[in-house]
Design a protein around this motif. Sequence first.
Motif, PDB file in Angstrom:
ATOM      1  N   TRP A 236     -34.414-124.356  11.014  1.00 35.14           N
ATOM      2  CA  TRP A 236     -33.396-125.463  11.342  1.00 35.14           C
ATOM      3  C   TRP A 236     -32.306-124.871  12.132  1.00 35.14           C
ATOM      4  O   TRP A 236     -31.615-124.116  11.996  1.00 35.14           O
ATOM      5  CB  TRP A 236     -34.016-126.684  10.419  1.00 35.14           C
ATOM      6  CG  TRP A 236     -34.787-126.766   9.620  1.00 35.14           C
ATOM      7  CD1 TRP A 236     -36.377-126.418  10.420  1.00 35.14           C
ATOM      8  CD2 TRP A 236     -35.401-127.557   8.676  1.00 35.14           C
ATOM      9  NE1 TRP A 236     -37.112-126.791   8.808  1.00 35.14           N
ATOM     10  CE2 TRP A 236     -36.167-127.375   8.619  1.00 35.14           C
ATOM     11  CE3 TRP A 236     -33.988-128.507   8.581  1.00 35.14           C
ATOM     12  CZ2 TRP A 236     -36.478-128.157   7.774  1.00 35.14           C
ATOM     13  CZ3 TRP A 236     -34.296-129.190   7.224  1.00 35.14           C
ATOM     14  CH2 TRP A 236     -35.758-128.975   6.822  1.00 35.14           C
ATOM     15  N   GLY A 237     -32.588-126.369  13.363  1.00 37.56           N
ATOM     16  CA  GLY A 237     -30.852-125.888  13.377  1.00 37.56           C
ATOM     17  C   GLY A 237     -30.596-127.365  14.108  1.00 37.56           C
ATOM     18  O   GLY A 237     -31.188-128.220  14.118  1.00 37.56           O
ATOM     19  N   PHE A 238     -28.391-127.487  14.258  1.00 34.27           N
ATOM     20  CA  PHE A 238     -28.623-128.139  15.349  1.00 34.27           C
ATOM     21  C   PHE A 238     -27.493-127.921  16.185  1.00 34.27           C
ATOM     22  O   PHE A 238     -26.366-126.975  16.266  1.00 34.27           O
ATOM     23  CB  PHE A 238     -27.578-129.033  13.712  1.00 34.27           C
ATOM     24  CG  PHE A 238     -26.808-130.661  13.799  1.00 34.27           C
ATOM     25  CD1 PHE A 238     -27.707-131.247  14.149  1.00 34.27           C
ATOM     26  CD2 PHE A 238     -25.949-130.190  14.049  1.00 34.27           C
ATOM     27  CE1 PHE A 238     -27.062-132.832  14.110  1.00 34.27           C
ATOM     28  CE2 PHE A 238     -24.884-131.533  14.077  1.00 34.27           C
ATOM     29  CZ  PHE A 238     -25.330-132.738  14.249  1.00 34.27           C
ATOM     30  N   LYS A 239     -27.696-128.907  17.164  1.00 36.20           N
ATOM     31  CA  LYS A 239     -27.149-128.683  18.393  1.00 36.20           C
ATOM     32  C   LYS A 239     -26.925-127.612  18.859  1.00 36.20           C
ATOM     33  O   LYS A 239     -26.334-126.853  19.026  1.00 36.20           O
ATOM     34  CB  LYS A 239     -25.806-129.538  18.283  1.00 36.20           C
ATOM     35  CG  LYS A 239     -25.326-130.747  18.311  1.00 36.20           C
ATOM     36  CD  LYS A 239     -24.524-131.122  18.306  1.00 36.20           C
ATOM     37  CE  LYS A 239     -24.084-132.960  18.731  1.00 36.20           C
ATOM     38  NZ  LYS A 239     -23.219-133.394  18.367  1.00 36.20           N
ATOM     39  N   GLY A 240     -28.589-126.506  18.807  1.00 38.91           N
ATOM     40  CA  GLY A 240     -28.414-125.419  19.039  1.00 38.91           C
ATOM     41  C   GLY A 240     -27.419-124.274  18.597  1.00 38.91           C
ATOM     42  O   GLY A 240     -27.583-123.122  18.611  1.00 38.91           O
ATOM     43  N   LYS A 241     -27.313-124.762  17.434  1.00 38.21           N
ATOM     44  CA  LYS A 241     -26.430-123.675  16.624  1.00 38.21           C
ATOM     45  C   LYS A 241     -27.919-123.916  15.168  1.00 38.21           C
ATOM     46  O   LYS A 241     -28.197-124.101  14.310  1.00 38.21           O
ATOM     47  CB  LYS A 241     -25.103-123.941  15.961  1.00 38.21           C
ATOM     48  CG  LYS A 241     -24.223-123.970  16.844  1.00 38.21           C
ATOM     49  CD  LYS A 241     -22.855-122.920  16.251  1.00 38.21           C
ATOM     50  CE  LYS A 241     -22.521-123.729  15.027  1.00 38.21           C
ATOM     51  NZ  LYS A 241     -21.201-124.025  14.572  1.00 38.21           N
ATOM     52  N   LYS A 242     -27.348-122.303  14.897  1.00 31.85           N
ATOM     53  CA  LYS A 242     -28.667-121.797  13.807  1.00 31.85           C
ATOM     54  C   LYS A 242     -27.797-123.103  12.050  1.00 31.85           C
ATOM     55  O   LYS A 242     -26.212-123.109  12.049  1.00 31.85           O
ATOM     56  CB  LYS A 242     -29.063-120.898  12.934  1.00 31.85           C
ATOM     57  CG  LYS A 242     -29.471-120.027  13.624  1.00 31.85           C
ATOM     58  CD  LYS A 242     -31.088-119.562  13.195  1.00 31.85           C
ATOM     59  CE  LYS A 242     -31.565-119.694  13.872  1.00 31.85           C
ATOM     60  NZ  LYS A 242     -32.179-118.873  14.954  1.00 31.85           N
ATOM     61  N   ILE A 243     -28.632-123.690  11.189  1.00 30.45           N
ATOM     62  CA  ILE A 243     -27.929-124.117   9.555  1.00 30.45           C
ATOM     63  C   ILE A 243     -27.500-123.038   8.881  1.00 30.45           C
ATOM     64  O   ILE A 243     -28.452-122.236   8.612  1.00 30.45           O
ATOM     65  CB  ILE A 243     -28.934-125.008   9.588  1.00 30.45           C
ATOM     66  CG1 ILE A 243     -29.505-126.289  10.408  1.00 30.45           C
ATOM     67  CG2 ILE A 243     -28.382-125.417   8.276  1.00 30.45           C
ATOM     68  CD1 ILE A 243     -30.237-126.997   9.457  1.00 30.45           C
ATOM     69  N   ASN A 244     -26.583-123.071   8.520  1.00 26.88           N
ATOM     70  CA  ASN A 244     -25.602-121.821   7.370  1.00 26.88           C
ATOM     71  C   ASN A 244     -26.505-121.993   6.420  1.00 26.88           C
ATOM     72  O   ASN A 244     -26.882-123.345   5.861  1.00 26.88           O
ATOM     73  CB  ASN A 244     -24.155-121.643   7.590  1.00 26.88           C
ATOM     74  CG  ASN A 244     -23.334-123.062   6.871  1.00 26.88           C
ATOM     75  OD1 ASN A 244     -23.718-124.139   6.251  1.00 26.88           O
ATOM     76  ND2 ASN A 244     -22.185-122.719   7.032  1.00 26.88           N
ATOM     77  N   ARG A 245     -25.999-121.176   5.201  1.00 28.22           N
ATOM     78  CA  ARG A 245     -26.628-121.266   3.459  1.00 28.22           C
ATOM     79  C   ARG A 245     -25.853-122.420   2.756  1.00 28.22           C
ATOM     80  O   ARG A 245     -26.742-123.188   2.741  1.00 28.22           O
ATOM     81  CB  ARG A 245     -26.519-119.807   2.345  1.00 28.22           C
ATOM     82  CG  ARG A 245     -27.513-119.543   3.103  1.00 28.22           C
ATOM     83  CD  ARG A 245     -27.182-118.029   1.634  1.00 28.22           C
ATOM     84  NE  ARG A 245     -27.774-118.194   0.863  1.00 28.22           N
ATOM     85  CZ  ARG A 245     -29.205-117.856   0.491  1.00 28.22           C
ATOM     86  NH1 ARG A 245     -30.045-117.571   1.250  1.00 28.22           N
ATOM     87  NH2 ARG A 245     -30.203-117.850  -1.249  1.00 28.22           N
ATOM     88  N   PRO A 246     -24.987-122.414   2.641  1.00 28.88           N
ATOM     89  CA  PRO A 246     -24.552-123.217   2.012  1.00 28.88           C
ATOM     90  C   PRO A 246     -24.698-124.951   2.727  1.00 28.88           C
ATOM     91  O   PRO A 246     -25.522-125.923   2.295  1.00 28.88           O
ATOM     92  CB  PRO A 246     -22.592-123.813   2.075  1.00 28.88           C
ATOM     93  CG  PRO A 246     -22.737-122.132   2.599  1.00 28.88           C
ATOM     94  CD  PRO A 246     -23.994-121.880   3.475  1.00 28.88           C
ATOM     95  N   MET A 247     -25.109-125.567   4.220  1.00 25.78           N
ATOM     96  CA  MET A 247     -25.574-126.746   4.309  1.00 25.78           C
ATOM     97  C   MET A 247     -27.057-126.640   4.384  1.00 25.78           C
ATOM     98  O   MET A 247     -27.368-127.808   4.089  1.00 25.78           O
ATOM     99  CB  MET A 247     -25.317-126.748   6.228  1.00 25.78           C
ATOM    100  CG  MET A 247     -25.438-127.233   7.150  1.00 25.78           C
ATOM    101  SD  MET A 247     -24.422-129.051   6.315  1.00 25.78           S
ATOM    102  CE  MET A 247     -25.166-130.043   6.348  1.00 25.78           C
ATOM    103  N   ALA A 248     -27.701-125.387   4.396  1.00 31.80           N
ATOM    104  CA  ALA A 248     -29.550-124.892   4.315  1.00 31.80           C
ATOM    105  C   ALA A 248     -29.335-125.973   2.970  1.00 31.80           C
ATOM    106  O   ALA A 248     -30.699-126.576   2.207  1.00 31.80           O
ATOM    107  CB  ALA A 248     -30.029-124.175   4.395  1.00 31.80           C
ATOM    108  N   LEU A 249     -28.897-125.749   1.862  1.00 35.29           N
ATOM    109  CA  LEU A 249     -28.616-125.611   0.730  1.00 35.29           C
ATOM    110  C   LEU A 249     -28.149-127.095   0.188  1.00 35.29           C
ATOM    111  O   LEU A 249     -28.953-127.900  -0.722  1.00 35.29           O
ATOM    112  CB  LEU A 249     -27.363-124.654  -0.521  1.00 35.29           C
ATOM    113  CG  LEU A 249     -28.475-123.512  -0.950  1.00 35.29           C
ATOM    114  CD1 LEU A 249     -27.559-122.691  -1.126  1.00 35.29           C
ATOM    115  CD2 LEU A 249     -29.657-123.076  -2.081  1.00 35.29           C
TER     116      LEU A 249
END
Length: 468
Positions: A352-365
Amino acid sequence: MGERNQFASKFGTMAAIAGSAVGLGNIWRFPYVAGNNGGAAFLIIYAIICVLISMPVMLSEFVIGRRGRSNTYRSFMVASGKKGWGIVGAVEIFAGLAILAFYCVVAGWSLEYIFASAMGQLKAVEGVDLMEQIAQMGVRFDTFVGQGGEKILGIYRPIAWTIIFLGLNCIVLAFGVSKGIERCSKFMIPALFLLLLVLVIMSVRLDGFAAGAAFLLKPNWSAVTPQTIMDALGQSFFSLSLGMSAMTTYGSYIQKDQSLVSVSFIVVIATILMAILAGLAIFPSTFTYGVEVSSGPGLVFKTLPALFASLPGGPWVGVVVSPIFFVLLFFAAVTSSFSLLEAGTAYVTEEWGFKGKKINRPMALVILFVLVGTLSVFCALSQMEGSSLFIMETSLFDFLDKLTSNIILPLGGIAACILVGQRMEREVVFDELTSNGQFSAKLVKFFYFMAKYICPIVIFYMFIKGLE
Ligand code: PHE
């Protein structure tokens, strides 16, 4: 893609994977099923099924994960070279998250009971006989989960514990695969084993030890029916966390020079051993007091606390044994839930990404905490009296359990075998299973044959039977 997570040590790898396998299923279901289906006769059949059917499936999942070096969705695509296979991986991930949702509810109950027992709330009431104590524990549990009794009072606690349990999982996972999951499992799995040993030793002195041990260990071949074999197969799939993206994800973190065959073998042995120990810790007390042997939440949250509280040797025995038991239940549950949440986390961070950037671990959690947490709350609510959260006449809780165990789990297992046995090139599979020729190919040949020809047929048969 930058450096990918992986397990740091061989022991840590085994602890994490055994942690996924050893869970609530081993503690409250396996001993009961084994006892009622012929004791040692069942254990022998179970062990054979684990080696002949479940191990090839586990190895197939490891191969897909380690080959794909990615989350289950992408690993299925990479290993097959076909986009469509990704759907199988994605379904497994979401099924895993659905299992996690109801797993969190039950694991939350173990947290409530750790505290209740440590605060002395589960102590025996003097002058009240055992059957009455069990009945009182039953009322306590039903009230707690919101069934009958003072319903309103019980409603928020199971939900709060569910959320706390999921929150703890997210915190550990935020530290990463080796610093979070592996580090915790390296401590929790040996601790779980030791705690089980303590309980077994405590139960050796009980009058009912011999009868309890005989129930679990004495072979009784006349109790074995074709249904026994089906039960063993279903139990071993759930117990070994197969068909549910957990093992594929963990497989992607196993270092290249570790033998997949040894990992799976050790995990199978550890899982069976822990389940036997759980039985030896539980049954002697049920036999000592002549209480009917049962399984599931009824055994763990109603019968056992009352039995522990009445153990001979004075009230201190119950005060020590009860928290030990619930802590070990918590360790078993949390190391399993790590694997389900990790499957989702790997997927969200890598896909998953947001505005072309990958989602980092804390955000994914955080995202998963909200999604799974919401479903968990509904699962907890569906347990409560008067709840209307029913799908096809079963509560949401039971519905998710049945859907995942009876349908997605066997189909996921078949898919892994077909992918590895029929679609991937034989050399690629062998390279993975022998770590590029580092380990002997003899056993590998056998497992490859099973995964290619036998497992899909046997599991399909089980699947059809399960639908009846
Ligand atoms: N193996 C776990 C148990 O026995 C449950 C589980 C299933 C965990 C699937 C992860 C994936 O309780």
